[in-house]
Scaffold this motif. Structure first.
Motif, mmCIF file in Angstrom:
data_model
loop_
_atom_site.group_PDB
_atom_site.id
_atom_site.type_symbol
_atom_site.label_atom_id
_atom_site.label_comp_id
_atom_site.label_asym_id
_atom_site.label_seq_id
_atom_site.Cartn_x
_atom_site.Cartn_y
_atom_site.Cartn_z
ATOM 1 N N HIS A 20 32.829 -106.001 -75.608
ATOM 2 C CA HIS A 20 33.547 -106.383 -74.391
ATOM 3 C C HIS A 20 33.002 -107.694 -73.816
ATOM 4 O O HIS A 20 31.807 -107.856 -73.598
ATOM 5 C CB HIS A 20 33.424 -105.281 -73.334
ATOM 6 C CG HIS A 20 34.182 -105.578 -72.076
ATOM 7 N ND1 HIS A 20 35.555 -105.451 -71.986
ATOM 8 C CD2 HIS A 20 33.763 -106.017 -70.861
ATOM 9 C CE1 HIS A 20 35.947 -105.791 -70.779
ATOM 10 N NE2 HIS A 20 34.894 -106.139 -70.072
ATOM 11 N N LYS A 71 38.216 -107.265 -75.915
ATOM 12 C CA LYS A 71 38.338 -106.104 -75.043
ATOM 13 C C LYS A 71 39.094 -105.014 -75.801
ATOM 14 O O LYS A 71 39.842 -105.295 -76.754
ATOM 15 C CB LYS A 71 39.071 -106.463 -73.751
ATOM 16 C CG LYS A 71 40.501 -106.911 -73.947
ATOM 17 C CD LYS A 71 41.148 -107.238 -72.606
ATOM 18 C CE LYS A 71 42.600 -107.679 -72.802
ATOM 19 N NZ LYS A 71 43.253 -107.975 -71.501
ATOM 20 N N GLN A 115 35.060 -99.050 -73.025
ATOM 21 C CA GLN A 115 35.201 -100.481 -73.284
ATOM 22 C C GLN A 115 34.945 -100.795 -74.752
ATOM 23 O O GLN A 115 34.376 -99.981 -75.489
ATOM 24 C CB GLN A 115 34.223 -101.273 -72.424
ATOM 25 C CG GLN A 115 34.500 -101.207 -70.931
ATOM 26 C CD GLN A 115 33.597 -102.129 -70.144
ATOM 27 O OE1 GLN A 115 32.463 -102.388 -70.523
ATOM 28 N NE2 GLN A 115 34.089 -102.637 -69.032
ATOM 29 N N SER A 116 35.361 -101.981 -75.150
ATOM 30 C CA SER A 116 35.037 -102.460 -76.484
ATOM 31 C C SER A 116 33.517 -102.577 -76.629
ATOM 32 O O SER A 116 32.814 -102.925 -75.671
ATOM 33 C CB SER A 116 35.673 -103.837 -76.726
ATOM 34 O OG SER A 116 35.169 -104.430 -77.905
ATOM 35 N N THR A 119 32.196 -95.494 -73.732
ATOM 36 C CA THR A 119 32.142 -96.025 -72.359
ATOM 37 C C THR A 119 33.533 -96.406 -71.869
ATOM 38 O O THR A 119 33.717 -96.727 -70.702
ATOM 39 C CB THR A 119 31.240 -97.272 -72.277
ATOM 40 O OG1 THR A 119 31.878 -98.361 -72.966
ATOM 41 C CG2 THR A 119 29.868 -97.013 -72.878
ATOM 42 N N PRO A 126 37.941 -98.735 -78.328
ATOM 43 C CA PRO A 126 36.904 -98.508 -77.320
ATOM 44 C C PRO A 126 35.792 -97.617 -77.859
ATOM 45 O O PRO A 126 36.006 -96.818 -78.772
ATOM 46 C CB PRO A 126 37.675 -97.779 -76.217
ATOM 47 C CG PRO A 126 38.695 -96.974 -76.971
ATOM 48 C CD PRO A 126 39.098 -97.845 -78.145
ATOM 49 N N SER A 129 42.772 -96.922 -74.511
ATOM 50 C CA SER A 129 41.773 -96.171 -73.755
ATOM 51 C C SER A 129 41.034 -95.205 -74.668
ATOM 52 O O SER A 129 41.529 -94.818 -75.750
ATOM 53 C CB SER A 129 42.439 -95.398 -72.622
ATOM 54 O OG SER A 129 43.218 -94.328 -73.148
#
Length: 243
Positions: A219, A225, A215-216, A213, A210, A229
């Protein structure tokens, strides 16, 4: 006066010849990432990457910008033991956790309908290229660090590897070390790059990681994805690189 102009013309021709010779030198970083020579840095000529990003189609915010023709590459990068238990080995293991799961060095992207002719670690680079070329239209991410074709080809060229080189665990780690260098590992370790910025750079290379943010960086692109976390990623980075 005529003699002076003749002398200047001769000097000009000599300079042109010198530049032509320099341009003819090989640009791949042959051996520079596979050596234990000192000093810590060796001057190395490298090709500017042909593929702007590890993930096709996302070059706009890519980590990979055109690189200078000559950069200083840490001579020990490729020589790090592939079972290294130090910080770099732990970082590679964290990336592998996000990318390859239990299959590790023999991982093949789960969306590939036609698999290579054998486990990736038993294949040569040429055999992997043949699998890619013979099976268009499917994902081809391969190995512990899920190299996709444009990135794999670029790294192989940059390291000057022969196509009969085995895609062994050691070789995969050496290729990953080069990506870590491009992400700014050396700057992070020297304090020139903070941890958050370095982590965001890593997320621009590996879609399973990640960014800040949560996210990937990719994403939703081709189903990508983050598989962990940001809190976990940050905690592990703090453990690996305390302080």
């Amino acid at each position: 006066m005529e003699r002076m102009w003749g002398l200047l013309a001769c000097v000009g021709l000599c300079l042109q010849a010198a530049f032509a010779s320099a341009e003819a030198l090989p640009m791949a970083a042959r051996g520079s990432l596979l050596t234990d020579r000192n000093p810590l840095y060796v001057q190395t000529a490298v090709r500017a990457p042909n593929s702007p990003s590890l993930f096709a189609g996302k070059s706009g915010n890519s980590l990979f910008r055109p690189m200078p023709v000559s950069i200083r590459v840490p001579s020990g990068l490729g020589a790090m033991p592939f079972h290294d238990l130090g910080p770099v080995g732990q970082l590679r293991a964290l990336i592998a956790q996000a990318e390859a799961g239990a299959k590790g060095y023999d991982a093949v992207q789960h969306g590939a309908d036609i698999l290579p002719s054998g486990p990736p670690t038993t294949l040569t680079i040429a055999q992997i290229y043949a699998w890619i070329d013979d099976t268009p239209g499917q994902p081809h991410a391969i190995g512990r660090y899920q190299f996709i074709p444009p990135t794999l080809r670029r790294l192989v060229r940059r390291m000057g590897l022969k196509h009969d080189t085995l895609f062994s665990p050691k070789m995969q780690d050496q290729l990953a070390n080069l990506l870590l260098y491009e992400a700014g590992l050396h700057k992070f370790q020297s304090g020139e790059l903070d941890r958050k910025a370095f982590m965001n750079n890593l997320a621009k290379i590996w879609a399973g990681l990640p960014n800040d943010t949560g996210q990937s960086h990719y994403h939703g692109f081709a189903g990508n994805k983050a598989t962990m976390s940001w809190v976990y990623f940050d905690a592990q980075m703090g453990r690996i690189f305390p302080g």
